[in-house]
Scaffold this motif. Structure first.
Motif, PDB file in Angstrom:
ATOM      1  N   LEU A  53      27.996  55.770   1.005  1.00  0.00           N
ATOM      2  CA  LEU A  53      28.863  55.155   2.009  1.00  0.00           C
ATOM      3  C   LEU A  53      29.734  54.085   1.367  1.00  0.00           C
ATOM      4  O   LEU A  53      30.944  54.023   1.621  1.00  0.00           O
ATOM      5  CB  LEU A  53      28.045  54.553   3.149  1.00  0.00           C
ATOM      6  N   PHE A  54      29.140  53.247   0.519  1.00  0.00           N
ATOM      7  CA  PHE A  54      29.891  52.191  -0.150  1.00  0.00           C
ATOM      8  C   PHE A  54      31.015  52.785  -1.013  1.00  0.00           C
ATOM      9  O   PHE A  54      32.152  52.330  -0.953  1.00  0.00           O
ATOM     10  CB  PHE A  54      28.949  51.337  -1.006  1.00  0.00           C
ATOM     11  N   VAL A  55      30.700  53.805  -1.790  1.00  0.00           N
ATOM     12  CA  VAL A  55      31.718  54.441  -2.641  1.00  0.00           C
ATOM     13  C   VAL A  55      32.821  55.048  -1.777  1.00  0.00           C
ATOM     14  O   VAL A  55      34.012  54.942  -2.103  1.00  0.00           O
ATOM     15  CB  VAL A  55      31.069  55.504  -3.559  1.00  0.00           C
ATOM     16  N   SER A  56      32.468  55.669  -0.669  1.00  0.00           N
ATOM     17  CA  SER A  56      33.496  56.275   0.186  1.00  0.00           C
ATOM     18  C   SER A  56      34.358  55.221   0.876  1.00  0.00           C
ATOM     19  O   SER A  56      35.565  55.426   1.050  1.00  0.00           O
ATOM     20  CB  SER A  56      32.869  57.222   1.209  1.00  0.00           C
ATOM     21  N   LEU A  57      33.788  54.072   1.259  1.00  0.00           N
ATOM     22  CA  LEU A  57      34.590  53.002   1.874  1.00  0.00           C
ATOM     23  C   LEU A  57      35.548  52.378   0.864  1.00  0.00           C
ATOM     24  O   LEU A  57      36.722  52.119   1.181  1.00  0.00           O
ATOM     25  CB  LEU A  57      33.683  51.931   2.478  1.00  0.00           C
ATOM     26  N   ILE A  58      35.072  52.148  -0.367  1.00  0.00           N
ATOM     27  CA  ILE A  58      35.953  51.621  -1.406  1.00  0.00           C
ATOM     28  C   ILE A  58      37.057  52.631  -1.717  1.00  0.00           C
ATOM     29  O   ILE A  58      38.228  52.262  -1.878  1.00  0.00           O
ATOM     30  CB  ILE A  58      35.145  51.269  -2.673  1.00  0.00           C
ATOM     31  N   ILE A  62      41.211  52.220  -1.407  1.00  0.00           N
ATOM     32  CA  ILE A  62      42.135  52.518  -2.504  1.00  0.00           C
ATOM     33  C   ILE A  62      43.145  53.576  -2.085  1.00  0.00           C
ATOM     34  O   ILE A  62      44.340  53.443  -2.363  1.00  0.00           O
ATOM     35  CB  ILE A  62      41.353  52.955  -3.754  1.00  0.00           C
ATOM     36  N   ILE A  63      42.692  54.621  -1.402  1.00  0.00           N
ATOM     37  CA  ILE A  63      43.601  55.669  -0.933  1.00  0.00           C
ATOM     38  C   ILE A  63      44.655  55.081   0.002  1.00  0.00           C
ATOM     39  O   ILE A  63      45.848  55.380  -0.110  1.00  0.00           O
ATOM     40  CB  ILE A  63      42.812  56.806  -0.240  1.00  0.00           C
ATOM     41  N   HIS A  64      44.238  54.220   0.932  1.00  0.00           N
ATOM     42  CA  HIS A  64      45.191  53.621   1.869  1.00  0.00           C
ATOM     43  C   HIS A  64      46.176  52.687   1.167  1.00  0.00           C
ATOM     44  O   HIS A  64      47.371  52.692   1.491  1.00  0.00           O
ATOM     45  CB  HIS A  64      44.456  52.900   3.001  1.00  0.00           C
ATOM     46  N   LEU A  65      45.698  51.892   0.226  1.00  0.00           N
ATOM     47  CA  LEU A  65      46.616  51.004  -0.500  1.00  0.00           C
ATOM     48  C   LEU A  65      47.621  51.798  -1.326  1.00  0.00           C
ATOM     49  O   LEU A  65      48.814  51.449  -1.362  1.00  0.00           O
ATOM     50  CB  LEU A  65      45.821  50.042  -1.386  1.00  0.00           C
ATOM     51  N   LEU A  93      47.657  60.265   8.009  1.00  0.00           N
ATOM     52  CA  LEU A  93      47.445  61.262   6.955  1.00  0.00           C
ATOM     53  C   LEU A  93      46.541  60.707   5.863  1.00  0.00           C
ATOM     54  O   LEU A  93      45.665  61.413   5.349  1.00  0.00           O
ATOM     55  CB  LEU A  93      48.787  61.704   6.366  1.00  0.00           C
ATOM     56  N   ALA A  94      46.743  59.445   5.498  1.00  0.00           N
ATOM     57  CA  ALA A  94      45.865  58.805   4.522  1.00  0.00           C
ATOM     58  C   ALA A  94      44.437  58.726   5.054  1.00  0.00           C
ATOM     59  O   ALA A  94      43.471  58.895   4.290  1.00  0.00           O
ATOM     60  CB  ALA A  94      46.384  57.410   4.177  1.00  0.00           C
ATOM     61  N   THR A  95      44.285  58.497   6.339  1.00  0.00           N
ATOM     62  CA  THR A  95      42.960  58.454   6.946  1.00  0.00           C
ATOM     63  C   THR A  95      42.290  59.822   6.881  1.00  0.00           C
ATOM     64  O   THR A  95      41.097  59.926   6.573  1.00  0.00           O
ATOM     65  CB  THR A  95      43.058  57.968   8.406  1.00  0.00           C
ATOM     66  N   ALA A  96      43.046  60.874   7.139  1.00  0.00           N
ATOM     67  CA  ALA A  96      42.496  62.232   7.052  1.00  0.00           C
ATOM     68  C   ALA A  96      42.071  62.557   5.617  1.00  0.00           C
ATOM     69  O   ALA A  96      41.006  63.139   5.390  1.00  0.00           O
ATOM     70  CB  ALA A  96      43.526  63.243   7.543  1.00  0.00           C
ATOM     71  N   ILE A  97      42.880  62.152   4.648  1.00  0.00           N
ATOM     72  CA  ILE A  97      42.527  62.354   3.239  1.00  0.00           C
ATOM     73  C   ILE A  97      41.258  61.571   2.909  1.00  0.00           C
ATOM     74  O   ILE A  97      40.358  62.081   2.226  1.00  0.00           O
ATOM     75  CB  ILE A  97      43.697  61.942   2.328  1.00  0.00           C
ATOM     76  N   SER A  98      41.159  60.338   3.393  1.00  0.00           N
ATOM     77  CA  SER A  98      39.981  59.507   3.141  1.00  0.00           C
ATOM     78  C   SER A  98      38.725  60.126   3.747  1.00  0.00           C
ATOM     79  O   SER A  98      37.652  60.096   3.127  1.00  0.00           O
ATOM     80  CB  SER A  98      40.183  58.106   3.716  1.00  0.00           C
ATOM     81  N   LEU A  99      38.827  60.661   4.944  1.00  0.00           N
ATOM     82  CA  LEU A  99      37.670  61.300   5.574  1.00  0.00           C
ATOM     83  C   LEU A  99      37.232  62.534   4.799  1.00  0.00           C
ATOM     84  O   LEU A  99      36.033  62.767   4.594  1.00  0.00           O
ATOM     85  CB  LEU A  99      37.980  61.672   7.026  1.00  0.00           C
ATOM     86  N   GLY A 100      38.200  63.328   4.352  1.00  0.00           N
ATOM     87  CA  GLY A 100      37.878  64.495   3.530  1.00  0.00           C
ATOM     88  C   GLY A 100      37.214  64.095   2.220  1.00  0.00           C
ATOM     89  O   GLY A 100      36.246  64.724   1.773  1.00  0.00           O
ATOM     90  N   PHE A 101      37.715  63.027   1.606  1.00  0.00           N
ATOM     91  CA  PHE A 101      37.136  62.529   0.358  1.00  0.00           C
ATOM     92  C   PHE A 101      35.726  61.993   0.587  1.00  0.00           C
ATOM     93  O   PHE A 101      34.840  62.179  -0.249  1.00  0.00           O
ATOM     94  CB  PHE A 101      38.047  61.458  -0.247  1.00  0.00           C
ATOM     95  N   ALA A 102      35.498  61.348   1.733  1.00  0.00           N
ATOM     96  CA  ALA A 102      34.157  60.844   2.065  1.00  0.00           C
ATOM     97  C   ALA A 102      33.173  61.996   2.211  1.00  0.00           C
ATOM     98  O   ALA A 102      32.025  61.917   1.748  1.00  0.00           O
ATOM     99  CB  ALA A 102      34.206  59.992   3.328  1.00  0.00           C
TER     100      ALA A 102
END
Length: 109
Positions: A53-58, A62-65, A93-102
């Motif tokens: 969870l910590f790695v996915s939140l970090i 980074i993806i959003h920035l 779109l960045a949020t969707a990418i982040s969720l997929g990466f998580a």
């Protein structure tokens, strides 16, 4: 309310904090219901649910920035809701990418 007026309290900001709180509640429930077991994934180090969870939140931060830096926050669509309409930011779109990466992190790390 003036003490927090410096922050842009928009619908995406509220959704972000609500989902973050919900994630912490679910992770706490999972830890209490199904005790964690470390596992070794592609990183070759033992990780727990909390580590992933910590790695996915970090990673999401980074993806959003990077998204804001390279693509910006321009509206990609506008919905006819209310008098002025409701614009949908490209940050979704960045949020969707982040969720997929998580999901990828939780499955492989």
């Amino acid at each position: 309310m003036e003490s927090i007026a410096w922050m842009a309290w928009t619908l995406p900001t509220a959704i972000f904090f609500a989902l973050l709180a919900l994630t912490l509640v679910v992770m706490t429930w999972l830890a209490a219901t199904y005790p964690e077991a470390e596992r070794v994934g592609v990183l070759r180090i033992p990780t727990t649910r909390g580590d992933r969870l910590f790695v996915s939140l970090i990673s999401a931060a980074i993806i959003h920035l990077l998204w804001i830096g390279f693509a910006g926050t321009d509206a990609i669509a506008s919905l006819p809701i209310g008098e002025e309409g409701f614009e949908i930011s490209s940050l979704w779109l960045a949020t969707a990418i982040s969720l997929g990466f998580a999901v990828l992190i939780f499955r492989t790390v």
